[in-house]
Design a protein around this motif. Structure first.
Motif, PDB file in Angstrom:
ATOM      1  N   LEU A  53      18.975 -30.156   6.084  1.00 16.52           N
ATOM      2  CA  LEU A  53      20.062 -29.861   7.012  1.00 16.52           C
ATOM      3  C   LEU A  53      19.617 -30.220   8.424  1.00 16.52           C
ATOM      4  N   LEU A  54      20.234 -31.224   9.002  1.00 15.95           N
ATOM      5  CA  LEU A  54      19.812 -31.736  10.289  1.00 15.95           C
ATOM      6  C   LEU A  54      19.937 -30.697  11.392  1.00 15.95           C
ATOM      7  N   GLY A  68      10.607 -45.366  30.709  1.00 13.23           N
ATOM      8  CA  GLY A  68      11.861 -45.255  31.439  1.00 13.23           C
ATOM      9  C   GLY A  68      13.088 -45.666  30.655  1.00 13.23           C
ATOM     10  N   GLY A  69      12.923 -45.913  29.354  1.00 14.68           N
ATOM     11  CA  GLY A  69      14.042 -46.335  28.521  1.00 14.68           C
ATOM     12  C   GLY A  69      14.981 -45.202  28.154  1.00 14.68           C
ATOM     13  N   ILE A  70      16.137 -45.587  27.653  1.00 14.13           N
ATOM     14  CA  ILE A  70      17.192 -44.654  27.253  1.00 14.13           C
ATOM     15  C   ILE A  70      17.244 -44.599  25.735  1.00 14.13           C
ATOM     16  N   ILE A  71      17.462 -43.401  25.190  1.00 13.71           N
ATOM     17  CA  ILE A  71      17.635 -43.245  23.745  1.00 13.71           C
ATOM     18  C   ILE A  71      18.954 -42.520  23.485  1.00 13.71           C
ATOM     19  N   ALA A  72      19.753 -43.061  22.576  1.00 13.64           N
ATOM     20  CA  ALA A  72      21.025 -42.442  22.203  1.00 13.64           C
ATOM     21  C   ALA A  72      21.125 -42.361  20.690  1.00 13.64           C
ATOM     22  N   ALA A  73      21.852 -41.374  20.199  1.00 20.91           N
ATOM     23  CA  ALA A  73      22.024 -41.197  18.754  1.00 20.91           C
ATOM     24  C   ALA A  73      23.298 -40.407  18.506  1.00 20.91           C
ATOM     25  N   VAL A  74      23.925 -40.657  17.352  1.00 23.44           N
ATOM     26  CA  VAL A  74      25.159 -39.954  17.040  1.00 23.44           C
ATOM     27  C   VAL A  74      25.174 -39.498  15.588  1.00 23.44           C
ATOM     28  N   CYS A  75      25.778 -38.352  15.339  1.00 29.56           N
ATOM     29  CA  CYS A  75      26.006 -37.782  14.013  1.00 29.56           C
ATOM     30  C   CYS A  75      24.679 -37.465  13.305  1.00 29.56           C
ATOM     31  N   HIS A  76      24.286 -38.213  12.275  1.00 33.05           N
ATOM     32  CA  HIS A  76      22.978 -38.008  11.652  1.00 33.05           C
ATOM     33  C   HIS A  76      21.887 -38.839  12.336  1.00 33.05           C
ATOM     34  N   GLY A  77      22.277 -39.686  13.277  1.00 33.76           N
ATOM     35  CA  GLY A  77      21.314 -40.491  14.008  1.00 33.76           C
ATOM     36  C   GLY A  77      20.210 -39.683  14.683  1.00 33.76           C
ATOM     37  N   PRO A  78      20.524 -38.485  15.232  1.00 36.89           N
ATOM     38  CA  PRO A  78      19.470 -37.690  15.861  1.00 36.89           C
ATOM     39  C   PRO A  78      18.335 -37.293  14.927  1.00 36.89           C
ATOM     40  N   ALA A  79      18.487 -37.483  13.626  1.00 39.14           N
ATOM     41  CA  ALA A  79      17.369 -37.225  12.702  1.00 39.14           C
ATOM     42  C   ALA A  79      16.178 -38.110  13.043  1.00 39.14           C
ATOM     43  N   ALA A  80      16.448 -39.299  13.579  1.00 37.43           N
ATOM     44  CA  ALA A  80      15.371 -40.220  13.933  1.00 37.43           C
ATOM     45  C   ALA A  80      14.585 -39.744  15.150  1.00 37.43           C
TER      46      ALA A  80
END
Length: 224
Positions: A174-175, A124-136
């Motif tokens: 290229l992400l 039930g946790g939340i995950i957020a990412a920005v810019c190149h962060g979504p690579a993770a």
């Protein structure tokens, strides 16, 4: 107190070049400023632990960045990051991946953090990412065997922005292309505009200009 885990890279350069890199400071500091304003705690962790590389620490006319970087408690967390493999993921309400090119060389393929993130999301946790962060997000595989991204709409730093920034020839991959192949849908707007996508408990932002909006949305979801 609610708490956010912030995994960051240990990789100090742009790809295999010698250009200093790591985590892009404003994408970290702007979200941290929002967490602080809402009395939400955070831990910073990395695969190897210890001091991690930041760049973009001298951006002109970015008072938020300057203020957070001058906070000794924040810098202590940057200089003494926790080791990801030793974390208790159940202690966190959300995970936030800031960008920076360094992450493309470690968290983008690491299975240890990916496994923790999968457990977090399925609980039930939340995950957020920005810019190149979504690579993770790329290696996160759920207990069903499906990728987290398989049914998700996402965004990230785009091909056009890589070209504009002069990094298209030096990045490991290229992400945008990788996310397009793995996610249900990749969306973007014109380069350098703020753009954020929320899909269930996954939040992604396109570029540095999107960090503030990602932070605000993250806080609103934590508070629900």
């Amino acid at each position: 107190m609610k708490k956010v885990l912030i995994p960051v890279t240990n990789h100090p350069t742009l790809g295999s070049t010698e250009q200093p890199n790591g985590t892009y400071a404003p994408e970290l500091t702007h979200v941290v400023a929002i967490l602080n304003a809402h009395n939400i705690g955070f831990d910073i962790a990395s695969l190897a632990g210890g001091e991690v590389p930041l760049y973009g620490t001298d951006i002109e006319d970015d008072q938020v960045n300057s203020d957070v970087l001058s906070n000794p408690d924040f810098m202590d967390k940057v200089n003494n990051t926790q080791v990801i493999s030793k974390l208790d993921i159940e202690s966190y309400d959300a995970i936030f991946y800031p960008g920076g090119f360094g992450l493309l060389n470690d968290l983008a393929e690491d299975k240890v953090m990916a496994s923790l993130a999968a457990k977090h999301y399925e609980s039930g946790g939340i995950i957020a990412a920005v810019c190149h962060g979504p690579a993770a997000l790329l290696p996160i595989t759920l207990s069903s065997g499906e990728l987290l991204l398989a049914d998700k709409k996402v965004t990230s730093f785009t091909r056009e922005e890589e070209v504009d920034f002069g990094t298209i020839e030096d990045i490991p991959f290229l992400l945008e292309e990788s996310l397009t192949r793995k996610a249900a849908q990749f969306n973007k707007v014109q380069p350098w505009q703020s753009f954020v996508i929320e899909d269930d408990r996954l939040i992604t932002g396109q570029n540095p200009a999107s960090a503030h909006a990602v932070g605000e949305l993250l806080v609103s979801k934590i508070a629900r």
